[in-house]
Design a protein around this motif. Structure first.
Motif, PDB file in Angstrom:
ATOM      1  N   UNK A 447       0.675  -1.278  -0.118  1.00  0.00           N
ATOM      2  CA  UNK A 447      -0.009  -0.091  -0.082  1.00  0.00           C
ATOM      3  C   UNK A 447       0.960   1.243  -0.087  1.00  0.00           C
ATOM      4  N   UNK A 448       1.811   1.163   0.847  1.00  0.00           N
ATOM      5  CA  UNK A 448       2.776   2.479   0.917  1.00  0.00           C
ATOM      6  C   UNK A 448       3.494   2.692  -0.563  1.00  0.00           C
ATOM      7  N   UNK A 449       3.920   1.541  -1.153  1.00  0.00           N
ATOM      8  CA  UNK A 449       4.688   1.664  -2.429  1.00  0.00           C
ATOM      9  C   UNK A 449       3.677   2.156  -3.495  1.00  0.00           C
ATOM     10  N   UNK A 450       2.625   1.576  -3.528  1.00  0.00           N
ATOM     11  CA  UNK A 450       1.555   1.944  -4.388  1.00  0.00           C
ATOM     12  C   UNK A 450       0.991   3.420  -4.299  1.00  0.00           C
ATOM     13  N   UNK A 451       1.254   3.986  -2.987  1.00  0.00           N
ATOM     14  CA  UNK A 451       0.962   5.538  -2.937  1.00  0.00           C
ATOM     15  C   UNK A 451       2.039   6.328  -3.404  1.00  0.00           C
ATOM     16  N   UNK A 452       3.272   5.925  -3.080  1.00  0.00           N
ATOM     17  CA  UNK A 452       4.579   6.575  -3.453  1.00  0.00           C
ATOM     18  C   UNK A 452       4.560   6.548  -5.249  1.00  0.00           C
ATOM     19  N   UNK A 453       4.180   5.325  -5.582  1.00  0.00           N
ATOM     20  CA  UNK A 453       4.190   5.356  -7.249  1.00  0.00           C
ATOM     21  C   UNK A 453       3.113   6.166  -7.743  1.00  0.00           C
ATOM     22  N   UNK A 454       2.181   6.273  -7.247  1.00  0.00           N
ATOM     23  CA  UNK A 454       1.015   7.203  -7.883  1.00  0.00           C
ATOM     24  C   UNK A 454       1.245   8.702  -8.120  1.00  0.00           C
ATOM     25  N   UNK A 455       2.349   9.154  -7.034  1.00  0.00           N
ATOM     26  CA  UNK A 455       2.795  10.546  -7.168  1.00  0.00           C
ATOM     27  C   UNK A 455       3.988  10.860  -8.019  1.00  0.00           C
ATOM     28  N   UNK A 456       4.409   9.937  -8.767  1.00  0.00           N
ATOM     29  CA  UNK A 456       5.686   9.850  -9.524  1.00  0.00           C
ATOM     30  C   UNK A 456       5.421  10.216 -11.112  1.00  0.00           C
ATOM     31  N   UNK A 457       6.306  10.238 -11.789  1.00  0.00           N
ATOM     32  CA  UNK A 457       5.924  10.620 -13.132  1.00  0.00           C
ATOM     33  C   UNK A 457       5.424   9.544 -13.858  1.00  0.00           C
ATOM     34  N   UNK A 458       4.975   9.566 -15.276  1.00  0.00           N
ATOM     35  CA  UNK A 458       3.954   8.423 -15.763  1.00  0.00           C
ATOM     36  C   UNK A 458       5.101   7.058 -15.954  1.00  0.00           C
ATOM     37  N   UNK A 459       6.277   7.420 -16.273  1.00  0.00           N
ATOM     38  CA  UNK A 459       6.973   6.270 -16.529  1.00  0.00           C
ATOM     39  C   UNK A 459       7.469   5.428 -15.281  1.00  0.00           C
ATOM     40  N   UNK A 460       7.172   5.915 -14.301  1.00  0.00           N
ATOM     41  CA  UNK A 460       7.498   5.377 -12.853  1.00  0.00           C
ATOM     42  C   UNK A 460       6.150   4.607 -12.451  1.00  0.00           C
ATOM     43  N   UNK A 461       5.011   4.905 -13.037  1.00  0.00           N
ATOM     44  CA  UNK A 461       3.785   4.297 -12.454  1.00  0.00           C
ATOM     45  C   UNK A 461       3.651   2.867 -12.642  1.00  0.00           C
ATOM     46  N   UNK A 462       3.064   2.260 -11.823  1.00  0.00           N
ATOM     47  CA  UNK A 462       2.881   0.643 -11.767  1.00  0.00           C
ATOM     48  C   UNK A 462       2.181   0.420 -12.941  1.00  0.00           C
ATOM     49  N   UNK A 463       2.796  -0.668 -13.632  1.00  0.00           N
ATOM     50  CA  UNK A 463       2.150  -1.176 -14.971  1.00  0.00           C
ATOM     51  C   UNK A 463       1.188  -2.334 -14.649  1.00  0.00           C
TER      52      UNK A 463
END
Length: 463
Positions: A447-463
């Motif tokens: 959950x923590x990593x998913x929240x961090x990923x959602x605030x990063x640039x598009x190329x870092x988002x969870x695929x």
């Protein structure tokens, strides 16, 4: 741009842009081989020494706790320094990474020398303290004497192995560890039987093999095969770095250090039921560690991917890596232990064919531990993910659970209630209890990593 800078740039792109699943597998294959070979040469000592009798086999189990202490020092400094170095490389702080690597190496060397001196001076009382019975004691002393002499090589080899893996150079780490392991297997029968050195011969073979691994691993750093160099001039004089190395390595210290304490507690509890019980648990522990080492190897392939991308703020890749590692690790721990469950008696007979009591006890304990290993995929992935992402407090607590918070009370108390079965089932009960704690941390971390990923640039988002 120099060749070295180009090489570092290419390595950075590989760690942060290659498909996560493929990258983990590529790094995991050599680490699995390294772990299996390392475990095999531990098993080789048990196999060849057990031919000398039940008491000699028990001695290997007693001294295993000494080796766990040495490994604890090496893994703690190596894992701590490796995690810091990997994150620094991910953040493109190469000079800091070199300082971290050099400091970890010489820190471990100093501690290894201290362990060697202490162990040689206090060999006999230490063997008694670690659970050696009067009949096992002479064998344990002979075996431990040479293991202590090899402590500086062992500590620093573990550090270099972890440093190479942490920067994504797992293949080089595999070469160093595998070369020493193969040599150890070849030297064991030569020193034990041909030269007639008994248990001391097994220890000499182990220490000599570790020294060879040390030379090979050090050569990779000296020849520029690594992205960092080990140089005494790069050693930090700041206490903060040493503290950070220890803090980052605390989960490894907890795992390895408690493995030593757990072995002592197991030997003490088993000794109440005779040499056969000590030998049975010694052999069973080596077999289950061999199985478990495959999972650890896969997890160590995941760890540099996790720490490097955490340092590079590629949180989507971290999320993908955690889920993939947990799924594959769980599948591994269902299939491999399942096979060993079926052939448990056969595996015990491979080590000691002439003692039916040892085979019966060991087979029961092995089947119980194989069942519980199915829960360890989540546990190992969670612990390594927390350690790689600077959650050292949570990672340390989780590492304390399996062979500390749960195992030591269980193995000391349960035999008083249900007798020998309390010794045989202690580890499997501890493993299952650890799983229930791990699953909470696992879900929380995702959950923590998913929240961090959602605030990063598009190329870092969870695929």
């Amino acid at each position: 741009m120099t060749d070295e800078e180009i090489r570092r740039q290419n390595h950075y792109r590989k760690m942060t842009e290659s498909p996560v699943q493929r990258l983990i597998i590529k790094l995991a294959v050599p680490t699995i081989i390294s772990m299996l070979v390392s475990s095999i040469y531990n098993m080789a000592d048990t196999y060849f020494v057990s031919k000398l009798g039940t008491s000699a086999a028990g001695a290997v189990g007693v001294v295993f706790s000494v080796m766990a202490i040495i490994q604890a020092v090496g893994f703690t400094i190596g894992m701590g320094g490796g995690v810091i170095m990997s994150r620094q490389l991910g953040a493109r702080e190469t000079e800091k990474a070199m300082s971290s690597a050099s400091t970890a190496f010489f820190f471990a060397l100093a501690l290894g020398i201290l362990l060697a001196v202490f162990g040689v001076l206090f060999n006999k009382p230490l063997m008694r303290l670690l659970g050696a019975t009067e009949t096992i004691l002479p064998y344990a002393q002979s075996y431990a004497a040479y293991i202590f002499l090899g402590a500086p090589f062992m500590c620093t080899s573990f550090v270099m192995n972890n440093l190479l893996r942490s920067e994504g150079k797992a293949a080089f780490a595999m070469v160093g560890i595998t070369a020493g392991g193969v040599l150890n297997i070849a030297l064991d029968p030569l020193f034990i039987f041909t030269f007639g050195l008994g248990t001391a011969g097994a220890a000499i073979a182990t220490s000599l093999s570790q020294a060879i691994s040390f030379v090979i691993l050090l050569a990779f750093f000296m020849m520029g095969k690594s992205n960092v160099r080990i140089n005494i001039k790069k050693v930090s004089l700041k206490g903060r770095l040493y503290l950070d190395i220890v803090k980052m390595g605390l989960p490894s210290l907890s795992r390895q250090g408690l493995a030593s304490l757990a072995t002592v507690a197991l030997n003490v509890s088993a000794a109440a039921f005779g040499d056969a019980a000590v030998a049975a648990m010694s052999i069973t522990s080596r077999i289950t560690f061999f199985i478990f080492s495959a999972l650890l190897g896969f997890g160590q392939g995941f760890q540099p991917v996790c720490s490097f991308n955490w340092g590079a703020r590629r949180y989507g890749r971290v999320y993908d890596a955690v889920r993939f590692t947990a799924a594959v690790g769980t599948a591994m721990m269902i299939i491999i232990p399942g096979i060993c469950f079926i052939f448990s008696s056969f595996l015990l007979r491979c080590f000691i064919s002439d003692d039916a009591q040892v085979i019966e006890m060991g087979s029961l304990a092995l089947r119980a531990q194989c069942f519980a290993l199915a829960f360890q995929g989540i546990c190992v992935t969670t612990n390594m993910a927390l350690q790689s992402s600077s959650h050292y407090g949570k990672a340390t607590f989780l590492a304390l659970c399996r062979q500390g918070i749960f195992f030591i009370p269980v193995v000391l108390i349960l035999p008083r209630i249900i007798g020998l079965n309390g010794v045989l089932f202690a580890q499997s009960i501890s493993d299952i209890l650890t799983f229930f704690v791990s699953i909470f941390f696992f879900i929380s971390f995702l959950k923590e990593v998913k929240c961090k990923a959602s605030g990063t640039p598009d190329d870092n988002l969870i695929h």
